[in-house]
Every structure is written in structure tokens, then in C-alpha cells.
Design a protein around this motif. Structure first.
Motif, PDB file in Angstrom:
ATOM      1  N   ASP A  93       0.972 -34.825  32.268  1.00  0.00           N
ATOM      2  CA  ASP A  93       2.342 -34.501  31.838  1.00  0.00           C
ATOM      3  C   ASP A  93       3.386 -35.300  32.611  1.00  0.00           C
ATOM      4  OD1 ASP A  93       1.368 -32.793  29.974  1.00  0.00           O
ATOM      5  OD2 ASP A  93       1.846 -30.937  31.035  1.00  0.00           O
ATOM      6  N   LEU A  94       3.052 -35.697  33.848  1.00  0.00           N
ATOM      7  CA  LEU A  94       3.988 -36.457  34.679  1.00  0.00           C
ATOM      8  C   LEU A  94       4.330 -37.810  34.043  1.00  0.00           C
ATOM      9  CD1 LEU A  94       5.402 -36.233  37.496  1.00  0.00           C
ATOM     10  CD2 LEU A  94       3.500 -37.559  38.422  1.00  0.00           C
ATOM     11  N   HIS A 107       4.073 -29.384  32.096  1.00  0.00           N
ATOM     12  CA  HIS A 107       5.032 -29.110  31.024  1.00  0.00           C
ATOM     13  C   HIS A 107       4.943 -27.657  30.536  1.00  0.00           C
ATOM     14  CE1 HIS A 107       7.031 -30.928  27.166  1.00  0.00           C
ATOM     15  NE2 HIS A 107       7.579 -29.792  27.530  1.00  0.00           N
ATOM     16  N   GLU A 108       3.732 -27.211  30.301  1.00  0.00           N
ATOM     17  CA  GLU A 108       3.521 -25.867  29.749  1.00  0.00           C
ATOM     18  C   GLU A 108       3.993 -24.788  30.725  1.00  0.00           C
ATOM     19  OE1 GLU A 108      -0.151 -23.311  27.721  1.00  0.00           O
ATOM     20  OE2 GLU A 108      -0.564 -25.206  28.737  1.00  0.00           O
ATOM     21  N   GLN A 127      14.498 -26.864  31.463  1.00  0.00           N
ATOM     22  CA  GLN A 127      13.874 -27.063  32.778  1.00  0.00           C
ATOM     23  C   GLN A 127      12.987 -28.316  32.814  1.00  0.00           C
ATOM     24  OE1 GLN A 127      14.089 -24.254  31.170  1.00  0.00           O
ATOM     25  NE2 GLN A 127      14.581 -22.539  32.526  1.00  0.00           N
ATOM     26  N   TRP A 128      12.459 -28.708  31.641  1.00  0.00           N
ATOM     27  CA  TRP A 128      11.594 -29.904  31.566  1.00  0.00           C
ATOM     28  C   TRP A 128      12.408 -31.076  31.052  1.00  0.00           C
ATOM     29  CZ3 TRP A 128       6.881 -31.368  33.204  1.00  0.00           C
ATOM     30  CH2 TRP A 128       6.368 -32.574  32.692  1.00  0.00           C
ATOM     31  N   GLY A 308      -4.906 -21.522  31.655  1.00  0.00           N
ATOM     32  CA  GLY A 308      -3.771 -20.603  31.511  1.00  0.00           C
ATOM     33  C   GLY A 308      -3.849 -19.698  30.307  1.00  0.00           C
ATOM     34  N   ASN A 309      -5.036 -19.591  29.665  1.00  0.00           N
ATOM     35  CA  ASN A 309      -5.127 -18.740  28.466  1.00  0.00           C
ATOM     36  C   ASN A 309      -6.076 -17.556  28.673  1.00  0.00           C
ATOM     37  OD1 ASN A 309      -7.570 -20.020  28.524  1.00  0.00           O
ATOM     38  ND2 ASN A 309      -7.396 -21.008  26.527  1.00  0.00           N
ATOM     39  N   SER A 310      -6.472 -17.326  29.937  1.00  0.00           N
ATOM     40  CA  SER A 310      -7.393 -16.231  30.299  1.00  0.00           C
ATOM     41  C   SER A 310      -8.711 -16.310  29.549  1.00  0.00           C
ATOM     42  CB  SER A 310      -6.739 -14.867  30.048  1.00  0.00           C
ATOM     43  OG  SER A 310      -5.592 -14.742  30.844  1.00  0.00           O
TER      44      SER A 310
END
Length: 748
Positions: A93-94, A107-108, A127-128, A308-310
Motif C-alpha cells: 500500500d505504501l 490503506h485498509e 486519513q489516507w 483482519g477478517n477473523s
């Protein structure tokens, strides 16, 4: 001497020497010797455990140590894989922008807490900021596009430069996939440093950089290498694994399962992958331990929750329509495509890698990586499907369109029905997406050929799956539109009525991904299990099986080797492929050395050679015979063990000189009083070396080598020694039969 007046004779049998029974770099282990050593050790522990409580506790801890080691391997590999996933996501993402709240957020995560996102543009939040917004102060327009383009290229080049520089400086073994070498190591070959701590550290860091650079490679193969490095390092904590090469390979087999478990979140698929694709020796005990280690690793990864989706699965799918029997035809078509692509890819990639090895191209690895990265970044950026990471692309292609989906792939015209999930006609958005996907398919197919095998960590699972998923999605959309406009055709009648949700393009992408990965690697059972663990699509096993099997048959028609076997052969590793049949009707006497034109076989006599004569020999092992006249076989001794024992005797036994007699008999023969004391080395000799007669068929000899993991086998005629066959001789013979260069087998 008997009265204790003479010098004490050193006997390796009574007083084991450190170093005897170990192996040099680029040598093959003696499986039979290692297994018998472990059995002796186990018998000794069991015998002592009956004598005292302390010995009993030691016996229990010895039995439990294997499970403890598996627990540690699972925890360490799971933690490293979680870290690699998080770091790779952030660096990927950077390349496009940075989070103002904290630069360490991807990003997410940056937009998760924002209250200013809309459903249509859920990936946009204040914020992004993209690089164009930060540098030029604008997010739209030609200038902003050029700034973002240049920054994307800049970061891609920085990441790949760092990756290739670190690999060259600290651990040259950290490049590539690692699976061909691990297969070779598991078959008994020794490559020192390949699974060492520097390789682990370098591979972990450079894998993140290589994946983030946007190159067409995955992290799945390298994660198997990382897990095996963890296992090898942790083996040094336990004596029975540190000192026994065969036992260590059982742990490495389990570690290969852990690698796939953390790469895909597929613990059962990982165990089957190790059994089907990687392992050479896989006893039932290793199966249970692999299962336990894969479970621990998957649990550790789930606790870290890198996606991040468990969920543990990488590409969770939820298709709304079941598949129909008629659809088996397009699924088989995808299998044929996967097989053809697999065969073509292997030939093209091996040709390119051979060119890299034999021309000046191989002298400039850094330049090659930078050029390929620049080409990839320049072509990938304008197309949103090549710009996104491989995992994101596959996730997008597997996705089943819902009514609220804002993806271009869901750019259908809305039906009058309004809220139904029925098949719908394609809109302009979908046509644009299909053109982009078609271009992405051509690009991915060609760029992966030159990327795999460069001097950076590079896996092949994700790029192969991406090629198949694109082809599958294109075919799926084509089938969907065919069914929508021609639902009265006899193939659609009865199961696809107007207004029904008949065809699921995402399912075709899933089947295509499995077909292409199967075509490249020739995996079958493990691949189907990995695919349904990867997606959670348990009811789609039959389509996956049909496509995978078809893919394997089609690819096998062009050559039996998968990509890993092809790279093993290219690198000249001494690996006897269990899947390859030996069909030539030659005999042991045709393959053994010495040949008619060769000098006679180097051998030792049991009691008539001096220390100077023994030291002047240079082969890695020697048959021991009664005398040079009778040539009756007594045993076999390794040169490394000989030299260590001689060196040790010089330090510990008085009067050892070059004229000292070397004795392999039980009792030292009588000799003149003024003669130097003999050197007794019966303890280091293998008294039961494997032998075949000169008329043994070579297919049986090859089977013996494969199933017992032999280093060498002696050839006799009526008990008289004729010659020797080594693993290298067999591989050279097989290469000659297949019209390949026999000197391509590089190592002993």
C-alpha cells in the motif's frame, strides 16, 4: 602389549569419536546407517529406563521431545508468517500512498476508523493520502496520475533493489522458491547453510520486499523454506535430532506441511502437500506430527489475524447458486487450458533459466531484477488488475457479485426485477473489465516466465493461480452471457430458466486457478484440499477434482516433470524421482564402476595396508576386502570417518606413524616386535554393506536406491567384489538414456 606395557590401542568401537558418522557438504546421507543408529539409541534408553527413576524420566522426555519440537516449529513459523503478511500488505500500500494518522497503517486499517467513507468509495478517506495529494496537492488530473505512476515505479525499484542486495550480501541461498532444494534435502542430500539462521533472517525480510515490489511472484513456496529453516534451527535444541540426519528430515517433512498451512491457512492441505509433493520418507509418526504442527501454526496465524477478517482462509467465497452437471464441460476445458499453460510455462521458464546460467545474463543478477521490476511496474500500473497484488486480484476474481457490489467485474445492467440475483446482461463497466483482464492474462503469462528463478525469493503458487483465475473468470462471464441470451438452448433448458441465477463466474475463476496451479506443479489430492480450505467452498470438490485431474493428464502428455522436478534437474541435484519409471533393460554390470577403460577399483585390504597408503586415497568411500588377490568383500568404510579416526589416533595413541598397519579385523595380526603399533578401525566399518550381483536388473537396483535411500551399492560375482554403483552413477545412466548431458549431475 597384553600385559599393558605397550602403547594403548584406540578402538572406535569401544570409544566413539566425535565427527565419525557425520557428512561433508554436498554429500548424501546413509539412511540405513542413520536409522540403525537411532534404533540402537532407542534400545539403550529403553534398557536404562528399567533401572532407575531418573532414567525413566529421561526416556519419557525423549519420547515427548518430538511433540515439543513440533509445537515450537508451529509457533515460530505461524508468528513469522503473520509478520510477513502484515508487513507485505503495508509495503504494498505504501507504493500508492501513506496514512496521515500513522505511517505504519496500511490503506485498509487507515480507513477502518474513519466516519467519512461512503459505501461506493469505501477505500477513500481523508486519513489516507495518495502520493499525488501529498506532493502536488491534487488527487485528479494528468499531473496527479503521473506523480502516482512515478512514485509507484520508485518504490517498486527500491523494494526489489533492497531484496536482491540483501540476498547477495548475506544469504545467496535465500533466493528462489526453495521447494526444489528442500525436496533434494529431504531425499538425503546435504546443503550446508541452506536452512541456517542467516538464510531464515534474510529470506523473511527479502520475501516481504519482493512481494511488495509488485513482481509477479508469491510468498507460498518461500514460506515452506522459512518453516523448514525454523525447524532446522530448533532441531539443534534436541540431541536426537541434532545428531541424526534421518530424524532431522522427519522434522523437516512436518515443517514443509507447516509452511503451506501458514501460506494458505490450509493445515490439512499442508500435510497432504508434504506427503504428495515434497517428502521422500514419510512414516505414519511423521503424518501425526505434521498434522499437529500444521494445527499449531494455523492457530498461531489465526490469533495474529493478519488479514483482519477473523478468518483463517485467504479467499473466503460464498456462491449463491449450485453448479450443474452441464458445467463439467467448461470445467474440463479449464483443466485442458491449465495443463497446456503448465507444460508451456515449465518449458519456457527452464529455457530462460538455462540461458541465465549459460550466458552473461547470470553475471548481472541485480540489473536483471531491476529491469524486470521496471518493466513489471511500467506495464502494471495503468491496468488496475495488474497493479493490485496477486492475492487481491485472486480475491476479486473469486468474488460472487452481489447487488451492492461496486467492483467493475459486477458492472451488469440492472434488471427490471430490481433486487434479484439473477443472471444479468453485461454493462459497459463489465466489458471494460473483461478487456483489462484479457490484457492482464497475457501480461501475467509472459512476465511470470522470466520472474520465477531470479535472485529474490519467489513463489509460484499465487502467479499460477492468478493466470488460471483470470482465464476462468473470462470463461465464466462468457458462459453467463451465453445462458442469459440463449436460455432456450437444449443445454440450458430445464435448469436455467429466465430470471434464475444459473452461472457463477467466480466458481469458474476458482476452478481455473486450481487447474493452472495443478498444470505447473502436478499436484492433485493436496491441491484440491488446499483449494477448498482456501475458499471454504466444500461443495465444489467435484469441479475442482475434474479440472485438476484433466490438467495433470494434459500436462503429463508433454512431459512428466513438474516445475520443481525440472528445476532440480536444471541445478543438477542428485535426486531420484519416485514418480519416474526406469524402463531400460540394463544390468548392474553396465552401470557400475570401474568400466573396462577405467583404472581398477580403489579398495582397502583388511590387514595388509599401512597408514600412509590409506591416507593417499581420495575417493569418498572404500570397499574393504580380505586381500587384493581374493577380493572377498568384508565391509565398507567412508573416507571422512577414516581421516577423523586416523587424526584422533595420532593425538591419543603413541607410536602412530605412516608405516603403522591399519587393521579392520577383530584381532590384530602378529607382527615383528620393532614394528609400530597397528591402528584398529573395525569400529568405523559397515559390516553389512548393500550388495547386488552383476546380473541384477537396473530397475530393481534403482528401486532399492529409492526405497532404502542408499548412497552406494557394491556389485559382486560369486562373493567376489567387481565394482560399485553410486547414486550419481544411476542419475548419469538415466540422463544418458533420456539423451541428456550426464555431466549435468553436479554433486556426489
Amino acid at each position: 602389549m597384553k600385559n599393558g606395557t605397550g602403547p594403548k590401542l584406540v578402538d572406535p568401537m569401544e570409544d566413539p569419536l566425535p565427527g565419525v558418522g557425520t557428512y561433508e557438504d554436498f554429500n548424501t546421507i546413509d539412511w540405513v546407517r542413520e536409522k540403525s543408529r537411532d534404533r540402537d539409541r532407542h534400545r539403550e534408553i529403553t534398557k536404562k529406563s528399567r533401572q532407575s527413576t531418573v532414567a525413566l524420566l529421561r526416556s519419557v522426555s525423549d519420547a515427548f521431545s518430538g511433540w515439543l519440537l513440533m509445537l515450537l516449529v508451529g509457533l515460530m513459523a505461524g508468528a513469522l508468517a503473520g509478520g510477513i503478511d502484515i508487513a507485505a500488505h503495508w509495503l504494498t500500500d505504501l507504493k500508492e500512498g501513506v496514512c496521515l494518522v500513522g505511517f505504519w497503517f496500511n490503506h485498509e486499517h487507515c480507513c477502518w476508523t474513519s466516519n467519512e467513507t461512503t459505501f461506493q468509495e469505501r477505500d477513500r478517506c481523508p486519513q489516507w493520502q495518495t502520493w499525488a495529494q501529498l506532493i502536488a496537492g491534487q488527487s485528479e488530473g494528468v499531473f496527479a496520475y503521473i506523480v502516482n505512476y512515478l512514485m509507484y515505479l520508485f518504490w517498486a525499484l527500491i523494494f526489489s533493489l533492497l531484496a536482491v542486495t540483501l540476498v547477495r550480501a548475506f544469504a545467496p541461498y535465500a533466493c528462489g522458491s526453495g521447494i526444489p532444494e528442500i525436496k533434494t534435502i529431504l531425499s538425503g542430500f546435504i546443503i550446508r547453510g541452506y536452512l541456517g539462521k542467516w538464510t531464515l533472517i534474510t529470506k523473511t525480510i527479502t520475501l516481504v520486499l519482493a512481494v511488495s515490489s509488485g513482481l509477479s511472484l508469491g510468498k507460498e513456496g518461500p514460506l515452506v523454506h522459512v518453516a523448514c529453516c525454523c525447524a532446522n534451527i530448533l532441531c539443534h535444541l534436541f540431541t536426537k535430532y541434532r545428531k541424526n540426519e534421518a530424524k532431522r528430515r522427519e522434522v523437516l517433512s512436518a515443517a514443509a506441511a507447516v509452511g503451506v498451512s501458514v501460506a494458505f491457512g490450509a493445515p490439512i492441505g499442508g500435510v497432504l502437500f508434504s506427503l504428495e509433493e515434497v517428502s521422500y520418507y514419510f512414516p505414519l509418526k511423521t503424518l501425526w506430527r505434521s498434522f499437529f504442527a500444521a494445527l499449531v501454526a494455523a492457530f498461531t496465524l489465526r490469533s495474529i489475524n493478519p488479514f483482519g477478517n477473523s478468518r483463517l482462509v485467504l479467499f473466503y467465497v460464498e456462491f449463491h447458486a449450485p453448479w450443474h452437471l452441464v458445467e463439467l464441460a467448461p470445467f474440463i476445458l479449464l483443466g485442458i487450458f491449465g495443463g497446456l499453460w503448465g507444460a508451456l510455462f515449465i518449458r519456457a521458464n527452464i529455457a530462460w533459466c538455462r540461458r541465465r546460467k549459460t550466458t552473461r545474463l547470470g553475471h548481472y543478477p541485480v540489473l536483471e531484477v531491476l529491469v524486470v521490476t521496471a518493466i513489471t511496474a511500467v506495464i502494471a500500473f495503468p491496468n488496475s488488475y495488474t497493479r493490485m497484488s496477486g492475492s487481491e486480484l485472486i480475491s476479486e476474481l473469486f468474488n460472487d457479485c452481489s447487488l451492492l457490489d461496486s467492483s467493475q467485474l459486477c458492472g451488469y445492467k440492472q434488471n427490471a426485477v430490481g433486487d434479484s440475483l439473477a443472471d444479468r446482461p453485461a454493462g459497459p463497466g463489465l466489458y471494460t473489465a473483461l478487456w483489462q483482464l484479457a490484457l492482464a492474462l497475457v501480461f501475467k503469462m509472459s512476465i511470470t516466465v522470466i520472474t520465477f528463478g531470479m535472485k529474490v525469493p519467489s513463489g509460484l503458487f499465487i502467479p499460477s493461480m492468478a493466470v488460471g483465475a483470470i482465464a476462468g473468470r473470462l470463461l465464466g462471464v462468457g458462459m453467463e452471457q451465453l445462458a442469459y441470451y440463449n436460455h432456450d438452448w437444449f443445454i440450458f433448458k430445464g435448469w436455467c430458466s429466465p430470471g434464475a441465477d444459473c452461472i457463477t463466474p467466480g466458481l469458474y475463476a476458482m476452478v481455473g486457478a486450481a487447474a493452472c496451479l495443478g498444470g505447473v506443479t502436478r499436484m492433485t489430492v493436496s491441491l484440491v484440499v488446499i483449494m477448498f480450505e482456501l475458499t471454504g467452498g466444500l461443495e465444489y470438490i467435484v469441479p475442482l477434482m475434474a479440472a485438476t485431474m484433466t490438467s495433470k493428464w494434459v500436462a503429463d502428455a508433454f512431459g512428466r516433470e513438474g516445475i520443481y522436478e525440472a528445476h532440480i534437474r536444471l541445478n543438477g541435484y542428485p535426486f531420484l524421482e519416485a514418480k519416474e519409471e526406469f524402463e531400460h533393460n540394463s544390468l548392474a554390470v553396465d552401470v557400475m564402476r570401474p568400466r573396462r577403460s577405467d583404472p581398477p577399483l580403489a579398495m582397502l585390504t583388511q590387514d595388509s595396508m599401512t597408514l600412509g597408503e590409506v591416507e593417499s586415497t581420495h575417493y569418498s568411500g572404500f570397499p574393504v576386502v580380505v586381500s587384493s588377490e581374493s577380493q572377498r568383500l568384508v565391509g565398507f568404510v567412508f573416507r571422512r570417518d577414516l581421516l577423523i579416526s586416523i587424526d584422533n589416533a595420532r593425538k591419543r595413541q603413541e607410536g602412530v606413524v605412516s608405516a603403522s598397519r591399519v587393521v579392520f579385523t577383530e584381532h590384530a595380526p602378529s607382527q615383528p616386535p620393532e614394528a609400530p603399533p597397528p591402528l584398529r578401525l573395525r569400529g568405523i566399518m559397515d559390516l553389512s554393506p548393500f550388495t547386488v550381483t552383476d546380473h541384477t536388473a537396473m530397475d530393481i537396483t534403482v528401486d532399492i536406491f529409492r526405497k532404502l535411500g542408499l548412497r552406494q551399492c557394491l556389485v559382486t560375482h560369486n562373493g567376489r567384489l567387481l565394482g560399485i554403483i553410486t547414486k550419481k552413477d544411476i542419475l548419469k545412466h538415466m540422463a544418458q538414456i533420456a539423451n541428456r548431458d550426464p555431466d549435468s549431475i553436479l554433486f556426489n
